[in-house]
Design a protein around this motif. Structure first.
Motif, PDB file in Angstrom:
ATOM      1  N   ARG A 180      45.935 110.648  49.785  1.00 32.90           N
ATOM      2  CA  ARG A 180      45.594 111.474  48.619  1.00 32.90           C
ATOM      3  C   ARG A 180      46.663 111.345  47.532  1.00 32.90           C
ATOM      4  O   ARG A 180      46.357 111.316  46.345  1.00 32.90           O
ATOM      5  CB  ARG A 180      45.452 112.930  49.055  1.00 32.90           C
ATOM      6  CG  ARG A 180      44.433 113.617  48.203  1.00 32.90           C
ATOM      7  CD  ARG A 180      44.058 114.961  48.720  1.00 32.90           C
ATOM      8  NE  ARG A 180      43.944 115.870  47.591  1.00 32.90           N
ATOM      9  CZ  ARG A 180      43.946 117.178  47.705  1.00 32.90           C
ATOM     10  NH1 ARG A 180      44.062 117.729  48.870  1.00 32.90           N
ATOM     11  NH2 ARG A 180      43.819 117.937  46.650  1.00 32.90           N
ATOM     12  N   ALA A 181      47.904 111.258  47.968  1.00 36.96           N
ATOM     13  CA  ALA A 181      48.998 111.100  47.010  1.00 36.96           C
ATOM     14  C   ALA A 181      48.847 109.775  46.253  1.00 36.96           C
ATOM     15  O   ALA A 181      49.048 109.701  45.038  1.00 36.96           O
ATOM     16  CB  ALA A 181      50.333 111.153  47.732  1.00 36.96           C
ATOM     17  N   ARG A 182      48.450 108.756  46.984  1.00 38.95           N
ATOM     18  CA  ARG A 182      48.264 107.431  46.358  1.00 38.95           C
ATOM     19  C   ARG A 182      47.127 107.484  45.326  1.00 38.95           C
ATOM     20  O   ARG A 182      47.253 106.955  44.219  1.00 38.95           O
ATOM     21  CB  ARG A 182      47.941 106.398  47.442  1.00 38.95           C
ATOM     22  CG  ARG A 182      48.375 104.991  47.073  1.00 38.95           C
ATOM     23  CD  ARG A 182      47.982 104.033  48.156  1.00 38.95           C
ATOM     24  NE  ARG A 182      48.891 104.010  49.293  1.00 38.95           N
ATOM     25  CZ  ARG A 182      50.005 103.277  49.353  1.00 38.95           C
ATOM     26  NH1 ARG A 182      50.350 102.542  48.322  1.00 38.95           N
ATOM     27  NH2 ARG A 182      50.763 103.283  50.424  1.00 38.95           N
TER      28      ARG A 182
ATOM     29  N   TRP B 161      47.163 100.606  32.964  1.00 40.39           N
ATOM     30  CA  TRP B 161      47.044 101.201  34.304  1.00 40.39           C
ATOM     31  C   TRP B 161      47.847 100.366  35.323  1.00 40.39           C
ATOM     32  O   TRP B 161      48.580 100.899  36.146  1.00 40.39           O
ATOM     33  CB  TRP B 161      45.565 101.255  34.716  1.00 40.39           C
ATOM     34  CG  TRP B 161      45.383 101.522  36.178  1.00 40.39           C
ATOM     35  CD1 TRP B 161      45.548 102.707  36.823  1.00 40.39           C
ATOM     36  CD2 TRP B 161      45.031 100.558  37.179  1.00 40.39           C
ATOM     37  NE1 TRP B 161      45.322 102.550  38.158  1.00 40.39           N
ATOM     38  CE2 TRP B 161      44.992 101.239  38.414  1.00 40.39           C
ATOM     39  CE3 TRP B 161      44.742  99.196  37.146  1.00 40.39           C
ATOM     40  CZ2 TRP B 161      44.684 100.600  39.606  1.00 40.39           C
ATOM     41  CZ3 TRP B 161      44.425  98.555  38.338  1.00 40.39           C
ATOM     42  CH2 TRP B 161      44.398  99.267  39.547  1.00 40.39           C
TER      43      TRP B 161
ATOM     44  N   ARG C 121      44.922 108.228  33.617  1.00 36.50           N
ATOM     45  CA  ARG C 121      44.920 109.243  32.550  1.00 36.50           C
ATOM     46  C   ARG C 121      45.922 108.886  31.465  1.00 36.50           C
ATOM     47  O   ARG C 121      45.697 109.091  30.287  1.00 36.50           O
ATOM     48  CB  ARG C 121      45.268 110.609  33.132  1.00 36.50           C
ATOM     49  CG  ARG C 121      44.051 111.439  33.478  1.00 36.50           C
ATOM     50  CD  ARG C 121      44.440 112.891  33.624  1.00 36.50           C
ATOM     51  NE  ARG C 121      45.485 113.086  34.604  1.00 36.50           N
ATOM     52  CZ  ARG C 121      45.268 113.269  35.899  1.00 36.50           C
ATOM     53  NH1 ARG C 121      44.048 113.279  36.356  1.00 36.50           N
ATOM     54  NH2 ARG C 121      46.265 113.461  36.729  1.00 36.50           N
TER      55      ARG C 121
ATOM     56  N   THR D 152      46.041 110.139  43.800  1.00 34.30           N
ATOM     57  CA  THR D 152      46.480 110.991  42.691  1.00 34.30           C
ATOM     58  C   THR D 152      47.366 110.208  41.728  1.00 34.30           C
ATOM     59  O   THR D 152      47.262 110.355  40.516  1.00 34.30           O
ATOM     60  CB  THR D 152      47.263 112.200  43.247  1.00 34.30           C
ATOM     61  OG1 THR D 152      46.543 112.746  44.323  1.00 34.30           O
ATOM     62  CG2 THR D 152      47.464 113.254  42.199  1.00 34.30           C
ATOM     63  N   TYR D 153      48.214 109.383  42.304  1.00 29.60           N
ATOM     64  CA  TYR D 153      49.104 108.550  41.477  1.00 29.60           C
ATOM     65  C   TYR D 153      48.295 107.599  40.598  1.00 29.60           C
ATOM     66  O   TYR D 153      48.543 107.479  39.397  1.00 29.60           O
ATOM     67  CB  TYR D 153      50.055 107.776  42.400  1.00 29.60           C
ATOM     68  CG  TYR D 153      50.837 106.697  41.692  1.00 29.60           C
ATOM     69  CD1 TYR D 153      51.839 107.030  40.783  1.00 29.60           C
ATOM     70  CD2 TYR D 153      50.570 105.351  41.925  1.00 29.60           C
ATOM     71  CE1 TYR D 153      52.555 106.035  40.122  1.00 29.60           C
ATOM     72  CE2 TYR D 153      51.281 104.359  41.273  1.00 29.60           C
ATOM     73  CZ  TYR D 153      52.270 104.706  40.377  1.00 29.60           C
ATOM     74  OH  TYR D 153      52.963 103.726  39.715  1.00 29.60           O
ATOM     75  N   GLU D 154      47.302 106.942  41.206  1.00 30.87           N
ATOM     76  CA  GLU D 154      46.475 105.986  40.442  1.00 30.87           C
ATOM     77  C   GLU D 154      45.692 106.700  39.345  1.00 30.87           C
ATOM     78  O   GLU D 154      45.583 106.182  38.226  1.00 30.87           O
ATOM     79  CB  GLU D 154      45.505 105.240  41.372  1.00 30.87           C
ATOM     80  CG  GLU D 154      46.169 104.371  42.433  1.00 30.87           C
ATOM     81  CD  GLU D 154      47.011 103.221  41.887  1.00 30.87           C
ATOM     82  OE1 GLU D 154      47.022 102.986  40.666  1.00 30.87           O
ATOM     83  OE2 GLU D 154      47.699 102.565  42.694  1.00 30.87           O
TER      84      GLU D 154
ATOM     85  N   GLY E 253      46.555 109.450  37.903  1.00 30.22           N
ATOM     86  CA  GLY E 253      47.553 109.838  36.903  1.00 30.22           C
ATOM     87  C   GLY E 253      47.854 108.684  35.965  1.00 30.22           C
ATOM     88  O   GLY E 253      47.978 108.867  34.741  1.00 30.22           O
ATOM     89  N   ARG E 254      47.948 107.499  36.516  1.00 33.22           N
ATOM     90  CA  ARG E 254      48.216 106.314  35.691  1.00 33.22           C
ATOM     91  C   ARG E 254      47.035 106.040  34.760  1.00 33.22           C
ATOM     92  O   ARG E 254      47.207 105.687  33.599  1.00 33.22           O
ATOM     93  CB  ARG E 254      48.459 105.079  36.580  1.00 33.22           C
ATOM     94  CG  ARG E 254      49.809 105.070  37.225  1.00 33.22           C
ATOM     95  CD  ARG E 254      50.211 103.664  37.628  1.00 33.22           C
ATOM     96  NE  ARG E 254      50.437 102.800  36.481  1.00 33.22           N
ATOM     97  CZ  ARG E 254      51.552 102.792  35.763  1.00 33.22           C
ATOM     98  NH1 ARG E 254      52.553 103.588  36.074  1.00 33.22           N
ATOM     99  NH2 ARG E 254      51.672 101.984  34.741  1.00 33.22           N
TER     100      ARG E 254
END
Lengths: 182, 177
Positions: free
Chosen positions: A11-13, A64, A22, A15-17, A19-20
């Protein structure tokens, strides 16, 4: 509810992608004024929309992806600004005759501005310590699409001329690299 | 976290901010225990794990925004602190909502309720001659267990203010808290 370690990592991964993704908006906004400039110079709206959409998609992917790919975006815009603006500054029906053959001034300006764009990318790529080839490829693509939005005023020949000028402009950097390797 | 580990985290987080996916796992492995410990010290054990996970996800969502010149650990703990505050507020609000409301009488305008309200109003008017009619109305609503058509937070604030003024007026009249 607390997630299991592996689920949390995934999930963290994700979320990171996301975020990038966005964050790409912070750079891709520049495409709006580019399209506006293009629309002011000519009335080939379908081409402008198609090239603009491709430019937006490519810019989003590059930012991205990040690293050298992302770094190449603004140099690409900068280099592409010359062929975007320059051909639109002269009347479309103006001709220039050299040695018996006549060329549209727009067409000549597209080739010249492509050359300037190529030289600009070459100079900026020389400053890159890592990923020079990626930088050249990405910024040349961005500059090519940006410039096409301006050179479309001279038709397909204008875009071909700009591309040829750009390749010639990149030649000094290529030669310098070859000499350094040898 | 010792200074060498902190320097390594700074390096990896700067790489991650630029889009280097190879830095993801090292950042995750370094940050997760630190966050758990940091949040575990400030939240009850029942909530700390959830808060730590939320904070971790928020840090990764904003990882690309990190300025490499800034201290990465402080930046991450700043996000975690904000998350702690948010969760604490949420818990507080939930507790307030859990407090049972006064039992509703079948008819809000029943005679009994009207009498109670009138007595209360009379007593309040007698004791608190200086109280504003709006404050009396608010206190009446509290006494009857009714809610006005305003957001809960607004009403809560009104009650708080009315009670404060009531206490002041009461103290001024009767000289006792």
């Amino acid at each position: 509810m607390a997630l299991a370690e592996q689920a949390l990592l995934e999930r963290a991964r994700r979320t990171y992608e996301l975020g990038r993704l966005r964050r790409t908006v912070r750079d891709t906004w520049a495409i709006a004024p580019i399209i506006a400039v293009s629309a002011l110079h000519h009335s080939k709206l379908p081409i402008t929309v198609a090239v603009g959409a491709t430019l937006f998609a490519l810019a989003t992917v590059l930012v991205w992806r990040g690293q050298t790919w992302g770094r190449a975006l603004w140099p690409g815009f900068l280099a592409g600004a010359v062929p975007l603006v320059l051909p639109g500054l002269v009347p479309a029906n103006l001709d220039c005759c050299i040695g018996g053959s006549c060329w549209s001034v727009c067409m000549l300006l597209c080739s010249a501005s492509g050359l300037i764009a190529g030289l600009t990318i070459g100079a900026l790529a020389a400053k890159q310590d890592v990923g020079r080839l990626q930088f050249v490829a990405a910024s040349a693509l961005i500059a090519g699409l940006t410039g096409s939005l301006g050179c479309v005023v001279a038709g397909l020949a204008g875009i071909v001329g700009m591309t040829a000028g750009g390749l010639v402009g990149l030649a000094p950097m290529y030669l310098r690299l070859q000499i350094r390797r040898a | 976290m010792d200074s060498a580990a902190q320097a390594e985290l700074q390096k990896q987080m700067a790489r991650l901010a630029l889009g280097d996916r190879f830095a993801f796992l090292p950042v995750y492995e370094a940050l997760w225990p630190v966050l758990r410990e940091f949040i575990g010290r400030q939240m009850p054990p029942s909530d700390s794990e959830d808060v730590a996970q939320e904070a971790l996800l928020k840090i990764f969502a904003r990882a690309s925004e990190l300025d490499p010149e800034r201290d990465a650990l402080s930046w991450a703990l700043g996000i975690a602190t904000f998350e702690i505050r948010t969760v604490r507020k949420r818990i507080l609000r939930r507790r307030e909502e859990r407090v049972p409301a006064l039992p509703q009488v079948a008819s809000a305008d029943s005679v009994e309720q009207q009498l109670v309200a009138r007595d209360l109003e009379a007593a309040a008017r007698e004791a608190l001659g200086t109280l504003r009619p709006s404050d009396i109305e608010t206190l009446k609503l509290v006494a009857t267990g009714r809610l006005p058509p305003v957001p809960r937070a607004t009403f809560r604030k009104r009650v708080e203010r009315a009670l404060k003024r009531f206490k002041l007026a009461w103290r001024a009249k009767h000289g006792t808290g």
